[in-house]
Scaffold this active site. Structure first.
Site, PDB file in Angstrom:
ATOM      1  N   ASP A   1       0.869  -1.169   0.000  1.00 39.84           N
ATOM      2  CA  ASP A   1       0.000   0.000   0.000  1.00 39.84           C
ATOM      3  C   ASP A   1       0.916   1.232   0.000  1.00 39.84           C
ATOM      4  O   ASP A   1       2.143   1.122   0.135  1.00 39.84           O
ATOM      5  CB  ASP A   1      -0.954  -0.004   1.203  1.00 39.84           C
ATOM      6  CG  ASP A   1      -2.186   0.881   0.937  1.00 39.84           C
ATOM      7  OD1 ASP A   1      -2.144   1.711  -0.001  1.00 39.84           O
ATOM      8  OD2 ASP A   1      -3.188   0.753   1.656  1.00 39.84           O
TER       9      ASP A   1
HETATM   10  C1  BGC Z   1      -5.000   3.224   0.153  1.00 38.76           C
HETATM   11  C2  BGC Z   1      -5.145   2.186  -0.926  1.00 38.76           C
HETATM   12  C3  BGC Z   1      -5.041   2.831  -2.274  1.00 38.76           C
HETATM   13  C4  BGC Z   1      -3.718   3.554  -2.359  1.00 38.76           C
HETATM   14  C5  BGC Z   1      -3.462   4.189  -3.715  1.00 38.76           C
HETATM   15  C6  BGC Z   1      -3.789   4.101  -0.055  1.00 38.76           C
HETATM   16  O1  BGC Z   1      -3.811   5.194   0.806  1.00 38.76           O
HETATM   17  O2  BGC Z   1      -4.947   2.590   1.405  1.00 38.76           O
HETATM   18  O3  BGC Z   1      -6.361   1.501  -0.776  1.00 38.76           O
HETATM   19  O4  BGC Z   1      -5.193   1.891  -3.291  1.00 38.76           O
HETATM   20  O5  BGC Z   1      -3.677   4.555  -1.375  1.00 38.76           O
HETATM   21  O6  BGC Z   1      -4.220   5.301  -3.916  1.00 38.76           O
END
Ligand code: BGC
Length: 755
Positions: A285
């Site tokens: 993530d």
């Molecule tokens: C989130 C993810 C997301 C990623 C990319 C993160 O802050 O937890 O779910 O896909 O950002 O935007």
């Protein structure tokens, strides 16, 4: 009966559907692709390999990213959706980088791209995986037309805590529902799979346990014991990877039992790769590798990179720790180059499967044509209509009779808020294309009824004075009925938007009460990103329609439900608590040694000076009792349904058998309607304690007014398996109960045994 509806949603159906995923699954064994990967890998420098593992957020223009792409220092870019920019970036990668490896462009396409569908919690409320799959397909068609070939969805985090803002992005509290909805989304996104230019790689996230954040605070630690992990949290991931062939997976932010998910070798390697045979790609993530420093799990960026890649991560989203440290770590022997090679193989395999090596470009001029088509809007409308849950309808206030109403007051902060009704994670949805309830009411019913609009509150958090409230009462008194559109702005749920107080914000409760004082019928529509605690407001409304942020076509769907063109058929994907203090609260809890009976002493029953005793006490709360406000699976209709006790084709089954369960369902009202028949099972005694009920299958059926249909569901006994006292997945012999009912808290059961 509508034949389209007559599908069975048990494991049988899942297995059959999984079998249809030939293209995706067979791609696993595509020897030619593997040869291509090896050929390319053998030509790559160490720096180029490391470059492939690096994912960056777009700098905004291709020029700005020119050098980093041309030098092969990035394998994937996220947050770029402009098709011209994407083409230009791909051109640099293909024509100017030494080996011409295309980029893969990722984006959070969570519940639609331009055409926005209800938030995932709302999609789950449809209990209609066929429709959810169609929505995901539409999202893929719209997004891939712009060059986005990878979505960070579905989110499979079991969410039993409405304080957690990301419950909006989930399919709610139930493992089976998350499994069914997750696999439907994967199938929809990936379409024909390998080689399909409209295949958008799915990403099963967040692996794993993220939704169990302590106290409902985002990013917080989780403490899920191994058996619960296996029985509750892992199955949706396993189904999406093994059955539906999800091409990628994202690690989560949380540390479970002290181990941050991005550094968890057991889960990322032993379970995901070795047990489930995953040959797709694992991404962190956003900065979750780097955050292992803050967790106190890694010394610095170098240590974080080492722990993440060694645990099984392939691509680093935005922590830069791989790019900065892998070369040194390999030189020092702290990371085996073979592990890096495997990571690169997984990344290249994804790019080959998506056909990016054949053609990474899109027809940028035509990209918009894929969006907001009639078909897309119709599917968004149907999804919004099926997702709305009718929670209260005193004296059949709904549906409204257009011929009997002259003037209707429309009030509340969500009545005409096109951006807010889109909900969380809608980077690419556009308010200008959104139809609000007010617009739809005027458009469809405005020729017969004067809709008087008084927003009363600018946002869901605004405060109203006594004079303003009195003015609403006065206006309402001049109308025949009041429609209050309450709820949450989009920004109040989603990532990092957690709440401790789940009552309606601002003066919304006062607004509903002010409407009530007019003496006119009050219909409340709540549009929100989570289950709110609406107990204090219920007495002030004649009807309550709950719509998890419904998206682009929310307005027409809600207007048509209010006026009876459509009968509501959504069911709750999460328990609605009486008060936030009851959380976590979910239907599939364990019995405990002292289950509540409903006859408990409540606060007001206690006599002053009552003596201390623990005898006869049970598991409940003095102020709220033990029951939720509305149970999982609950949802009313404009008609009434009567269920018979389920009948089974045998009294006992062998572990490899199939249970054939059936009930009759009578539409005893005067309207044609659809009902979601839910099949629950309880394993009466286990080697470990078992949930009081577990959803095992469901079926959405259309029943004409006055008719009775027989609903049959086949359930393989293997579906009763769980991880037992010896940590083996098995069906334990013994007595079971089976319900077929309209929610998790009603209906009669049949008993059977497993030999
Ligand atoms: C989130 C993810 C997301 C990623 C990319 C993160 O802050 O937890 O779910 O896909 O950002 O935007």
């Amino acid at each position: 009966m509508n034949l389209r509806r007559s599908f069975i949603l048990g494991t049988t159906a899942l297995l059959i559907l999984a079998g249809c995923q030939g293209t995706t699954r067979n791609a696993r064994y595509d020897a030619r692709t593997e040869r291509e990967i090896e050929r390319l890998l053998s030509q790559m420098t160490l720096a180029e390999k490391i470059g492939q593992t690096n994912q960056l957020s777009s700098y905004g223009t291709a020029e700005a990213m020119h050098d980093v792409i041309a030098e092969g220092k990035v394998g994937s870019i996220l947050n770029e959706v402009d098709p011209y920019t994407i083409n230009a970036m791909q051109r640099i990668a293909v024509e100017e980088s030494r080996l011409g490896i295309p980029l893969i462009i990722g984006r959070d396409v969570i519940h639609g791209f331009r055409t926005v569908f209800p938030i995932p919690l709302g999609l789950a409320a449809t209990f209609d995986p066929e429709l959810v799959e169609q929505g995901a397909r539409i999202a893929a068609l719209e997004a891939t037309a712009s060059g986005v070939r990878w979505t960070f969805s579905p989110m499979l985090d079991i969410s039993r805590d409405a304080r957690w803002g990301r419950i909006a992005e989930s399919s709610g509290e139930d493992t089976y529902l998350n499994k069914v909805m997750g696999t439907a989304m994967v199938r929809g996104y990936q379409g024909g799979g390998a080689g399909d230019p409209t295949c958008m790689a799915a990403c099963a996230k967040h692996f794993v346990g993220y939704g169990a954040a302590e106290g409902g605070r985002d990013y917080n630690s989780t403490n899920i014991p191994p058996r619960q992990m296996r029985n509750v949290y892992l199955p949706p991931f396993e189904a999406c990877i093994v059955d539906a062939g999800a091409m990628t997976l994202m690690t989560s932010f949380n540390d479970n039992d002290g181990i941050p998910a991005t550094g968890n070798t057991h889960l990322l390697t032993d379970v995901l790769r070795k047990e489930w045979g995953f040959d797709g790609m694992v991404v962190t993530d956003w900065n979750s590798a780097g955050e292992m420093i803050a967790h106190g799990f890694a010394d610095d960026g170098k240590d974080a990179a080492r722990k993440a890649i060694n645990a099984g991560v392939d691509m680093d989203m935005m922590s830069h720790t791989f790019g900065l440290n892998l070369e040194e770590l390999i030189a020092e022997g702290k990371v085996d180059e073979g592990r890096l090679d495997d990571a690169v193989r997984n990344i290249l395999r994804l790019k080959f499967r998506l056909g990016l090596f054949d053609d990474p470009y899109v027809d940028a001029d035509a990209a918009r044509d894929a969006c907001y088509t009639e078909e897309n809007l119709a599917a968004a409308y149907r999804s919004a209509a099926e997702s709305a849950v009718l929670l209260r309808n005193e004296n059949n206030t709904l549906p409204l009779d257009a011929s009997k109403l002259r003037r209707v007051l429309v009030t509340g902060p969500l009545a005409d808020a096109p951006y807010e009704q889109l909900g969380t994670w809608t980077f690419d949805g556009e308010a200008s294309h959104t139809v609000t309830p007010l617009a739809a009411l005027r458009e469809t019913y405005g020729d017969r009824i004067a809709f008087v609009f008084e927003p009363a509150m600018a946002t869901s958090r605004s405060r109203m004075s006594a004079a303003q409230l009195a003015a609403v009462t006065a206006k309402a008194a001049q109308c025949d009925a009041v429609l209050v559109f309450a709820g949450e702005e989009a920004i109040l749920s989603g990532e990092a938007h957690c709440l401790a107080d789940l009552n309606l914000q601002g003066s919304q409760s006062d607004l509903i009460a002010a409407a009530r004082r007019s003496g006119r019928p009050v219909v409340t529509v709540i549009m929100a990103g989570r289950p709110l605690t609406v107990k204090r407001d219920l007495g002030n409304m004649d009807a309550l329609l709950y719509s998890f942020h419904p998206g682009t076509m929310g307005g027409p769907a809600i207007a048509d439900i209010l006026f009876g063109k459509v009968s509501p058929s959504g069911k709750l994907p999460a328990t609605f608590p009486v008060a936030a203090g009851q959380i976590p609260m979910h239907y599939n809890r364990n019995m405990t040694g002292r289950p509540a009976s409903g006859t408990e002493v409540l606060l007001d029953d206690i006599v002053p000076g009552a003596g201390q005793t623990s005898l006869g006490c049970s598991s409940y709360m003095l102020d709220t009792g033990f029951a939720p406000l509305f149970p999982f699976g609950y949802g009313l209709s404009y008609t009434t349904f009567e269920y018979s006790r389920p009948e089974l084709d045998a009294e006992s089954y062998s572990a490899d058998g199939t249970i054939r369960a059936a009930c009759t369902l009578r539409n005893s009202g005067s309207r044609d309607a659809e009902e979601v028949v839910q099949l629950y099972v309880r394993d009466m005694v286990g080697s470990v304690t078992r949930p009081i009920k577990e959803l095992k299958a469901f079926r959405r059926v259309a029943v004409p007014a006055g008719e009775t249909v027989r609903v049959e569901i086949e359930l393989p006994v293997a579906e009763l398996a769980f991880w037992n006292i010896d940590m083996e997945r098995t069906v334990e012999p013994g007595e079971f109960r089976l319900w077929m009912a309209g929610d998790s808290d009603s209906g009669e059961y049949a008993t059977f045994h497993v030999k």
